[in-house]
Structures are given as structure tokens and as C-alpha cells.
Enzyme design. Structure first.
Site, PDB file in Angstrom:
ATOM      1  N   HIS A  44       4.181   2.209  10.647  1.00  0.00           N
ATOM      2  CA  HIS A  44       3.177   2.522   9.630  1.00  0.00           C
ATOM      3  C   HIS A  44       2.259   1.315   9.471  1.00  0.00           C
ATOM      4  CE1 HIS A  44       6.308   5.492   8.626  1.00  0.00           C
ATOM      5  NE2 HIS A  44       5.260   6.245   8.426  1.00  0.00           N
TER       6      HIS A  44
ATOM      7  N   HIS B 223      -1.418   3.030  13.522  1.00  0.00           N
ATOM      8  CA  HIS B 223      -0.999   4.362  13.063  1.00  0.00           C
ATOM      9  C   HIS B 223      -2.104   4.982  12.214  1.00  0.00           C
ATOM     10  CE1 HIS B 223       1.480   7.596  11.535  1.00  0.00           C
ATOM     11  NE2 HIS B 223       1.302   7.169  10.299  1.00  0.00           N
TER      12      HIS B 223
ATOM     13  N   HIS C  27      -3.177   7.552   4.262  1.00  0.00           N
ATOM     14  CA  HIS C  27      -1.984   8.232   3.746  1.00  0.00           C
ATOM     15  C   HIS C  27      -0.744   7.348   3.704  1.00  0.00           C
ATOM     16  CE1 HIS C  27      -0.786   8.779   7.955  1.00  0.00           C
ATOM     17  NE2 HIS C  27       0.415   9.045   7.496  1.00  0.00           N
ATOM     18  N   ASP C  28      -0.664   6.318   4.504  1.00  0.00           N
ATOM     19  CA  ASP C  28       0.501   5.428   4.507  1.00  0.00           C
ATOM     20  C   ASP C  28       0.188   4.044   3.953  1.00  0.00           C
ATOM     21  OD1 ASP C  28       2.608   6.985   5.384  1.00  0.00           O
ATOM     22  OD2 ASP C  28       2.107   6.710   7.492  1.00  0.00           O
TER      23      ASP C  28
END
Length: 82
Positions: free
Chosen positions: A8, A12, A52-53
Site C-alpha cells: 500500500h 499501488h 483509497h489507501d
């Protein structure tokens, strides 16, 4: 916090953002046409995919529950990383 995680990470982030763009735009029956998404909605999907991460520490929810981490204490057993 500055996390050094193997998955992550920035690459990514770019991978997920690019794949979201491809899914939205590629092909005659692409996702943006199927869902009739506006340009703003498509941009929101790509931005959401890219971040999102953000702040992900590299561990999964199960880990946080098992070790009773600070995140577990803050969020409880369901949605530790949310």
C-alpha cells in the site's frame, strides 16, 4: 505518520488510479458509458481510487484486532482501517 509498506504505497496508488481510468474509458461498452457517469463523477472515481489507501499502515484488520492496536481501540473490531 510515515509508513514504509511494501504494497500500500505510492506505486499501488498509481496502479489503482490507472486501472480505474482504464475501466472507465476502455472499450465501446466502457464502465462510464454503462453507468452514464458525468465527467465530474469519473474524476471523483479516479481521485477516490488514488487515495483509497492513504495512511494505510500495511497491516490488515485481523492483525489490529489480534494485537489490540491503537486503531482497534479507536474504531472497534469492525472497520478497524476505515
Amino acid at each position: 505518520m510515515d509508513y514504509n509498506v511494501s504494497y500500500h504505497n505510492d506505486m499501488h496508488c498509481l496502479d489503482v488510479a490507472q486501472m480505474t481510468y482504464i475501466l472507465l474509458q476502455t472499450g465501446d461498452d466502457c464502465l462510464s458509458k454503462q453507468l452514464k457517469l458525468s465527467a465530474l463523477e469519473q474524476a471523483a472515481a479516479i481521485i477516490g481510487a488514488a487515495c483509497h489507501d492513504y495512511g494505510h499502515d500495511g497491516y490488515n484488520n485481523g492483525y489490529h484486532v489480534k494485537v489490540q492496536s491503537e486503531r482497534f481501540a479507536l474504531h472497534g473490531e469492525t472497520g478497524v482501517q476505515e
